[in-house]
Design a protein around this motif. Structure first.
Motif, mmCIF file in Angstrom:
data_model
loop_
_atom_site.group_PDB
_atom_site.id
_atom_site.type_symbol
_atom_site.label_atom_id
_atom_site.label_comp_id
_atom_site.label_asym_id
_atom_site.label_seq_id
_atom_site.Cartn_x
_atom_site.Cartn_y
_atom_site.Cartn_z
ATOM 1 N N ALA A 68 1.116 -1.161 0.112
ATOM 2 C CA ALA A 68 -0.036 -0.155 -0.084
ATOM 3 C C ALA A 68 0.807 1.234 0.008
ATOM 4 O O ALA A 68 0.794 2.254 -0.714
ATOM 5 C CB ALA A 68 -0.966 0.008 1.202
ATOM 6 N N GLU A 69 1.748 1.322 0.763
ATOM 7 C CA GLU A 69 2.574 2.590 0.846
ATOM 8 C C GLU A 69 3.801 2.760 0.003
ATOM 9 O O GLU A 69 4.020 3.856 -0.367
ATOM 10 C CB GLU A 69 3.099 2.473 2.629
ATOM 11 C CG GLU A 69 1.996 2.659 3.452
ATOM 12 C CD GLU A 69 3.000 2.371 4.698
ATOM 13 O OE1 GLU A 69 3.948 2.572 5.119
ATOM 14 O OE2 GLU A 69 2.099 2.109 5.800
ATOM 15 N N LEU A 70 4.175 1.486 -0.334
ATOM 16 C CA LEU A 70 5.528 1.936 -1.352
ATOM 17 C C LEU A 70 5.490 1.294 -2.799
ATOM 18 O O LEU A 70 5.780 1.232 -3.578
ATOM 19 C CB LEU A 70 6.590 0.915 -0.832
ATOM 20 C CG LEU A 70 7.074 1.235 0.478
ATOM 21 C CD1 LEU A 70 8.102 0.479 1.102
ATOM 22 C CD2 LEU A 70 7.758 2.802 0.626
ATOM 23 N N GLY A 71 4.055 0.619 -2.929
ATOM 24 C CA GLY A 71 3.637 -0.007 -4.291
ATOM 25 C C GLY A 71 4.463 -1.268 -4.706
ATOM 26 O O GLY A 71 4.551 -1.452 -5.898
ATOM 27 N N LEU A 72 4.778 -2.015 -3.681
ATOM 28 C CA LEU A 72 5.635 -2.981 -4.091
ATOM 29 C C LEU A 72 4.828 -4.196 -4.098
ATOM 30 O O LEU A 72 4.194 -4.679 -3.525
ATOM 31 C CB LEU A 72 6.812 -3.368 -2.650
ATOM 32 C CG LEU A 72 7.920 -2.211 -2.636
ATOM 33 C CD1 LEU A 72 8.637 -2.594 -1.498
ATOM 34 C CD2 LEU A 72 8.718 -2.359 -3.564
ATOM 35 N N CYS A 73 5.548 -5.231 -5.015
ATOM 36 C CA CYS A 73 5.052 -6.556 -5.208
ATOM 37 C C CYS A 73 5.796 -7.636 -4.327
ATOM 38 O O CYS A 73 7.049 -7.625 -4.572
ATOM 39 C CB CYS A 73 4.876 -6.919 -6.722
ATOM 40 S SG CYS A 73 4.520 -8.633 -6.900
ATOM 41 N N ILE A 74 4.995 -8.029 -3.279
ATOM 42 C CA ILE A 74 5.766 -8.954 -2.342
ATOM 43 C C ILE A 74 5.753 -10.484 -2.726
ATOM 44 O O ILE A 74 4.395 -10.809 -2.970
ATOM 45 C CB ILE A 74 5.506 -8.707 -0.942
ATOM 46 C CG1 ILE A 74 5.776 -7.454 -0.479
ATOM 47 C CG2 ILE A 74 6.195 -9.451 0.031
ATOM 48 C CD1 ILE A 74 6.879 -6.680 -0.307
#
Length: 118
Positions: A68-74
């Motif tokens: 949500a905050e960094l737009g990262l795909c984990i």
């Protein structure tokens, strides 16, 4: 860069895992990967700018926050599958660095059994 689907297919092949958790926006393509062998829960913020973060043990809230905050795909590829490969490679490197010393890698076993819906 490779398409996200191709990246995931290759990651499945390399880890031997049939099931992985994915959280966050899936990029169209993957050119930069951040990688953490154990739990990446506290390190996601350092991966800003990566297309995908691959870790072995991501916890729920850190994954949701990073997405949500960094737009990262984990991508949580499983603790054992990731850690085993890191330890295997480290054993080779350590054996090369310590001439005359025998370094052995002992393969572990995943204590978890994955259930996949039929």
């Amino acid at each position: 860069a490779v398409p996200f689907a191709a990246f995931m297919e290759r990651l499945h092949e390399l880890t031997g895992r049939k099931v992985m958790s994915v959280c966050g926006p899936k990029p169209a393509s993957v050119a930069t990967v951040a990688y953490c062998g154990g739990s990446g829960s506290g390190l996601a913020a350092r991966a800003a700018g990566a297309d995908v973060v691959v870790t072995g043990d991501m916890k729920y809230h850190p994954a949701v926050d990073a997405a949500a905050e960094l737009g990262l795909c984990i991508v949580d590829a499983g603790h054992v599958s990731i850690e085993e490969e890191m330890l295997r490679r480290f054993a080779v490197s350590l054996g090369e660095a310590l001439s005359g010393v025998t370094v052995r890698f002992f393969e572990g076993a995943d204590p978890f059994e994955w259930s996949v819906a039929p």
